[in-house]
Design an enzyme around this catalytic site. Structure first.
Site, short mmCIF file in Angstrom:
data_model
loop_
_atom_site.label_atom_id
_atom_site.label_comp_id
_atom_site.label_asym_id
_atom_site.label_seq_id
_atom_site.Cartn_x
_atom_site.Cartn_y
_atom_site.Cartn_z
N GLU A 498 36.24 20.74 -68.74
CA GLU A 498 35.17 21.72 -69.03
C GLU A 498 34.62 21.54 -70.44
OE1 GLU A 498 35.79 25.78 -67.88
OE2 GLU A 498 36.02 25.24 -65.79
C1 LIG Z 1 42.46 16.55 -64.82
C2 LIG Z 1 40.98 16.55 -64.86
C3 LIG Z 1 40.25 17.38 -64.02
C4 LIG Z 1 38.85 17.33 -64.01
N1 LIG Z 1 38.14 18.05 -63.07
C5 LIG Z 1 36.82 17.80 -62.92
C6 LIG Z 1 36.08 18.35 -61.81
O1 LIG Z 1 36.61 19.09 -60.99
N2 LIG Z 1 34.78 18.02 -61.69
C7 LIG Z 1 34.14 17.21 -62.57
O2 LIG Z 1 32.97 16.93 -62.39
N3 LIG Z 1 34.80 16.71 -63.65
C8 LIG Z 1 36.12 16.96 -63.83
N4 LIG Z 1 36.79 16.41 -64.89
C9 LIG Z 1 36.07 15.64 -65.89
C10 LIG Z 1 36.06 16.30 -67.25
O3 LIG Z 1 35.14 17.33 -67.27
C11 LIG Z 1 35.79 15.18 -68.26
O4 LIG Z 1 37.01 14.51 -68.40
C12 LIG Z 1 35.32 15.68 -69.57
O5 LIG Z 1 34.04 16.18 -69.45
C13 LIG Z 1 35.33 14.61 -70.65
O6 LIG Z 1 34.87 13.37 -70.21
P1 LIG Z 1 35.76 12.06 -70.44
O7 LIG Z 1 37.16 12.38 -70.11
O8 LIG Z 1 35.11 10.94 -69.73
O9 LIG Z 1 35.71 11.82 -72.00
P2 LIG Z 1 34.67 10.90 -72.75
O10 LIG Z 1 33.31 11.37 -72.42
O11 LIG Z 1 35.02 9.49 -72.50
O12 LIG Z 1 34.97 11.27 -74.24
C14 LIG Z 1 36.03 10.68 -75.00
C15 LIG Z 1 36.18 11.48 -76.29
O13 LIG Z 1 34.96 11.43 -77.02
C16 LIG Z 1 34.54 12.73 -77.35
N5 LIG Z 1 33.08 12.79 -77.34
C17 LIG Z 1 32.22 12.40 -76.39
N6 LIG Z 1 30.96 12.64 -76.76
C18 LIG Z 1 31.02 13.21 -77.98
C19 LIG Z 1 30.06 13.69 -78.91
N7 LIG Z 1 28.77 13.65 -78.68
N8 LIG Z 1 30.51 14.21 -80.06
C20 LIG Z 1 31.82 14.27 -80.34
N9 LIG Z 1 32.75 13.84 -79.51
C21 LIG Z 1 32.37 13.32 -78.34
C22 LIG Z 1 35.14 13.64 -76.29
O14 LIG Z 1 35.31 14.95 -76.83
C23 LIG Z 1 36.47 12.96 -76.03
O15 LIG Z 1 37.40 13.41 -76.98
C24 LIG Z 1 38.19 16.48 -64.93
C25 LIG Z 1 38.91 15.70 -65.81
C26 LIG Z 1 40.29 15.71 -65.78
C27 LIG Z 1 41.03 14.81 -66.71
#
Ligand SMILES: Cc1cc2nc3c(=O)[nH]c(=O)nc-3n(C[C@H](O)[C@H](O)[C@H](O)COP(=O)(O)OP(=O)(O)OC[C@H]3O[C@@H](n4cnc5c(N)ncnc54)[C@H](O)[C@@H]3O)c2cc1C
Length: 816
Positions: A498
């Site tokens: 989220e």
């Molecule tokens: C267990 C689990 C359940 C989930 N459930 C759902 C679901 O039901 N439906 C769904 O659609 N998604 C779901 N997600 C996805 C979740 O919402 C994403 O993991 C989350 O939005 C972050 O994306 P990412 O993990 O790809 O991180 P990335 O986008 O790869 O980011 C990596 C890091 O960079 C940071 N970052 C990225 N952009 C910026 C910025 N502009 N400024 C500063 N920092 C930044 C992030 O904070 C993070 O620390 C789930 C994820 C997990 C792990």
């Protein structure tokens, strides 16, 4: 002497005018009056300078004069330098409402506006559900069983959750749901936080997903079909936005839905051909209906002239041809259902779009609008519930675990993390329930949702680490008896989902808040878009007045002058005055950062994060104060209020100091530091006396402990899983009697009145009874007490090969 007097009168007069944001006319009056006085009384140079100042104020400040020469020039420059707001950002900015966060941005928070959110608590029905159904569900959980043995919730628990309507808390009664308030949803999730798999499983369908999207945007037909089936668990939903290429930057999803025709049962149907790859989708492995976000295209113009319609949300039944669904990911520490979904040339009719074809392209707006509420509830409630259990367990453990002949709760090194857990829990409880209460009264708090999500899940990370440390090896050793280790290892899930916390803190709280909650910036941008000079004049000079006002308020209050009026008692009022003071400082710094960095502020995330931290800590302090004001107080709660407010205000000041030190314009940083903290830092970390008092209370059977552990599963009933919290609570009830007996027995042993070989407590109890140092009854009591303590401290052990998934890989090191 006369000159000094005139300068003092002019400065004080101007500060008073500025503090009240009274406008140019009174400022003009002050300067003109002191100027004339100077000339008449014999200080002609100073008098003339003051009159020149008055003329400048008139030319720049009086609308009739400035609009002729000044405003058009400023407007032209503003148009060149104002940051461009993308469509995606605009959608985020327009979503949700502004409430207390806006007051904090104003630099002169009106506490009456916060107090106006009255709170009637939960309804009888909601309270009964939290007391009964949530206890029954909690009583079916054991972390080891769920995580290691079945990697799922037990079947009887699934059955119970569906039967009792847990999945339909947000669905109105007319559709067969529970129709619970936000406060009740939060209370339910807090109680279910006894087990994070249970909390997530119930939280997700009640948060952002098909249920909420249907309620807000669904067609009547979609609502009639799906809502009753979602409410009773016939349908299990999931929502797929994230994919391998699009995580935090969710609008970049490469998944497509192309408008096309397909013949179905001999009939030509207008629909979408979907191609997508999603991952990490919670509940996907068992979902019966998939909410899907994709980019919609109409290359052949079958719907109209627009070819790229934008992000769209549809509901796709699981058994639709071309869907690959059912595989699982393995989230750290918690086996809640989560997995990938793939779709290749999946055809669905257009009426699967949530809200029907007219909602094509509205997906991003829908998601962002829903996020402001769901993000305030699910994860913040999970974190708050976790804090209650972590506190209950840690306080109980620290009191019954004895080392060096003392409960470890008596050791200051343990008291420190224990009090910290209590304070974080107290703050979290206030923040989540007060914000839920605002939601129940119609607010859709966009910025507070980002504050709560990131701050409370960071609290969770912090306090779980403290709880682990307090428990020592007991928490490190996994097995059915370990009630905390598995939850601890699942914490990164809450940090990541989220809106991952780094991005939420660095970008969303201030980045969105600065424009969203600022009293004037949005109006200025709107005036720019509409090319409306008059509207710009009003917004810009209102803004200028605010900057002058915040400067005067921050500076004078920083000197301890003209403290803000508040509705609080004498315990809480000083903190409310500090919130007001720092809010003025924050408002000034926010404007200074925006003005000095312009559009570069977006990429200066460390600056943005620190401003976000100030706002977050002021928001959290306000919620603590509101909770204090509204609730019945118990013994030693004042210590917790002092501790919590000091901690938060210290953090707010720390963020400001780091901001001053790190602004690219060093001179501006120094000036702000001088204006906002003229006497330097006010708040140190909470005093050790507070720590000691709080730790004593939460590790004993006390009113404060009971209050903090509200909304937990704390009863042990026949047929339920073991409930360590209930057992610790029972031990604490008996603790005073046991402690007195420990002292008698151990003193006698130290004096040599008991056999030297009586090393085990049981042997000493028996020896003390024989020596008639304690009564028969006391001896029986102590034996039972010690047995229960030992059982609580016991850890699990397993067969040598119990953990190997593949038996053939086991090395039998000591085999004969
Ligand atoms: C267990 C689990 C359940 C989930 N459930 C759902 C679901 O039901 N439906 C769904 O659609 N998604 C779901 N997600 C996805 C979740 O919402 C994403 O993991 C989350 O939005 C972050 O994306 P990412 O993990 O790809 O991180 P990335 O986008 O790869 O980011 C990596 C890091 O960079 C940071 N970052 C990225 N952009 C910026 C910025 N502009 N400024 C500063 N920092 C930044 C992030 O904070 C993070 O620390 C789930 C994820 C997990 C792990």
């Amino acid at each position: 002497m006369l000159q000094l007097l005139l300068i003092i009168v002019a400065v004080v007069g101007l500060l008073m005018v500025m503090r009240r944001e009274a406008g140019a006319l009174p400022a003009l009056g002050v300067l003109a009056a002191t100027g004339i006085a100077g000339i008449v009384l014999g200080a002609p140079v100073l008098g003339t300078l003051l009159l020149i100042g008055a003329i400048a104020v008139a030319a720049c400040g009086l609308p009739a004069l400035r609009s002729k020469w000044l405003t058009p020039r400023i407007f032209a420059t503003f148009k060149k330098v104002a940051p461009k707001v993308s469509d995606t950002e605009r959608t985020a900015l327009e979503a949700g409402s502004v409430a207390w966060d806006g007051e904090l941005f104003s630099g002169k928070p009106n506490w009456d506006a916060l107090m106006a959110y009255g709170d009637d608590g939960l309804s009888d029905e909601e309270r009964a559900f939290v007391d009964h159904q949530c206890s029954v569900a909690s009583g079916m959980t054991n972390a080891w069983d769920i995580t290691r043995e079945r990697a799922d919730l037990p079947p009887e628990l699934w059955e119970y959750l569906k039967k009792e309507g847990f999945f339909g808390m947000i669905i109105p009664k007319q559709y067969g749901g529970l129709g619970f308030s936000a406060k009740a949803q939060s209370a339910v999730l807090q109680k279910l936080a006894i087990n994070e798999t249970l909390m997530v499983t119930v939280g997700v369908p009640n948060s952002l997903g098909p249920g909420e999207l249907l309620l807000k945007y669904g067609t009547q037909q979609q609502k009639d079909h799906y809502l009753p089936r979602l409410a009773d668990g016939r349908e299990i939903p999931c929502f797929g936005l994230t994919g391998p290429r699009a995580g935090s930057d969710a609008t970049s999803i490469p998944d497509t839905g192309v408008v096309c025709k397909q013949v179905i049962n001999g009939e030509e149907v207008l629909g979408l051909r979907l191609n997508f790859e999603k991952r990490w989708i919670t509940l996907a492995p068992i979902a019966t209906v998939v909410g899907l976000a994709f980019r919609m295209f109409d290359p052949d113009g079958l719907l109209g002239s627009e070819k790229d319609l934008g992000i769209t949300c549809a509901l796709i039944p699981r058994d639709t041809d071309g869907m690959e669904i059912g595989r699982r990911h393995h989230p750290i520490g918690s086996p809640f259902m989560n997995g990938p979904i793939m779709g290749k040339d999946v055809f669905v009719p257009l009426d699967t779009i949530i809200g029907g074809p007219e909602m094509a392209g509205q997906g991003w707006r829908m998601l962002v609008e829903c996020l402001s509420v769901g993000r305030c509830i699910t994860l913040p409630s999970g974190a708050t519930g976790t804090s209650r259990y972590a506190l209950g367990w840690s306080g109980g453990f620290a009191r019954v675990r004895r080392q060096f002949n003392l409960p470890v709760a008596e050791m200051e090194g343990v008291q420190e993390p224990l009090a910290r857990i209590a304070a974080l829990s107290y703050i979290a409880q206030a923040a989540v329930m007060e914000t839920a209460n605002m939601i129940d009264q119609g607010e859709k708090p966009a910025v507070p949702s980002a504050i709560l999500k990131s701050q409370l899940t960071e609290f969770q990370r912090d306090l779980l680490s403290h709880a682990m440390d307090i428990h020592g090896g007991k928490a490190v050793t996994l097995g059915p008896r370990n009630y905390i280790g598995i939850g601890y290892s699942a914490n990164p899930v809450a940090i990541t989902v989220e809106g991952a916390n780094i991005m939420t803190r660095n970008l969303m709280i201030f980045g969105q808040g600065a424009i969203r909650c600022h009293p004037y910036v949005l109006e200025e941008l709107a005036a720019k878009d509409a090319d409306d000079l008059k509207a710009f004049d009003k917004a810009f000079f209102g803004h200028a007045g605010l900057i002058f006002g915040n400067t005067a308020r921050a500076f004078t209050q920083g000197l301890g002058l003209g403290k803000a009026a508040t509705p609080f008692d004498e315990v809480a009022a000083p903190y409310a005055q500090e919130v007001a003071r720092l809010s003025a400082g924050f408002g000034l710094c926010a404007d200074a950062a925006m003005a000095s960095l312009g559009s570069a502020l977006k990429s200066r995330e460390m600056v943005s994060a620190r401003l976000g931290d100030v706002l977050s800590n002021l928001y959290l302090t306000s919620m603590v104060l509101k909770q204090w004001h509204a609730s019945d107080k118990v013994e030693s709660e004042a210590a917790l209020l002092h501790y919590s407010c000091r901690l938060l205000l210290h953090r707010a000041e720390q963020a400001l100091i780091e901001l001053f030190d790190n602004l690219p314009n060093k001179g501006l940083g120094k000036l702000l530091s001088w204006l906002v903290m003229p006497l330097g830092r006010r708040w140190t970390t909470p005093h050790d006396d507070l720590t000691r008092e709080i730790a004593q209370q939460v590790s004993r059977h006390s009113a404060l402990r009971s209050k903090l552990l509200g909304n937990t599963w704390d009863q042990q009933e026949e047929g339920q899983q073991d409930n360590p919290l209930a057992r610790y609570n029972a031990l604490l009830v008996d603790y005073d009697r046991a402690e007195a007996l420990y002292r008698t027995i151990n003193k006698a042993y130290a004096k040599g009145e008991l056999p030297v070989e009586a090393l085990h407590p049981e042997q000493r109890i028996e020896a003390a009874r024989e020596a008639e140092l304690i009564s028969e009854d006391d001896a029986r009591f102590m034996v039972a007490y010690e047995a229960e303590v030992l059982d609580m401290l016991t850890v699990d052990d397993f067969a040598f090969d119990a953990f190997a998934q593949q038996q053939e890989k086991v090395i039998w090191h000591n085999a004969a």
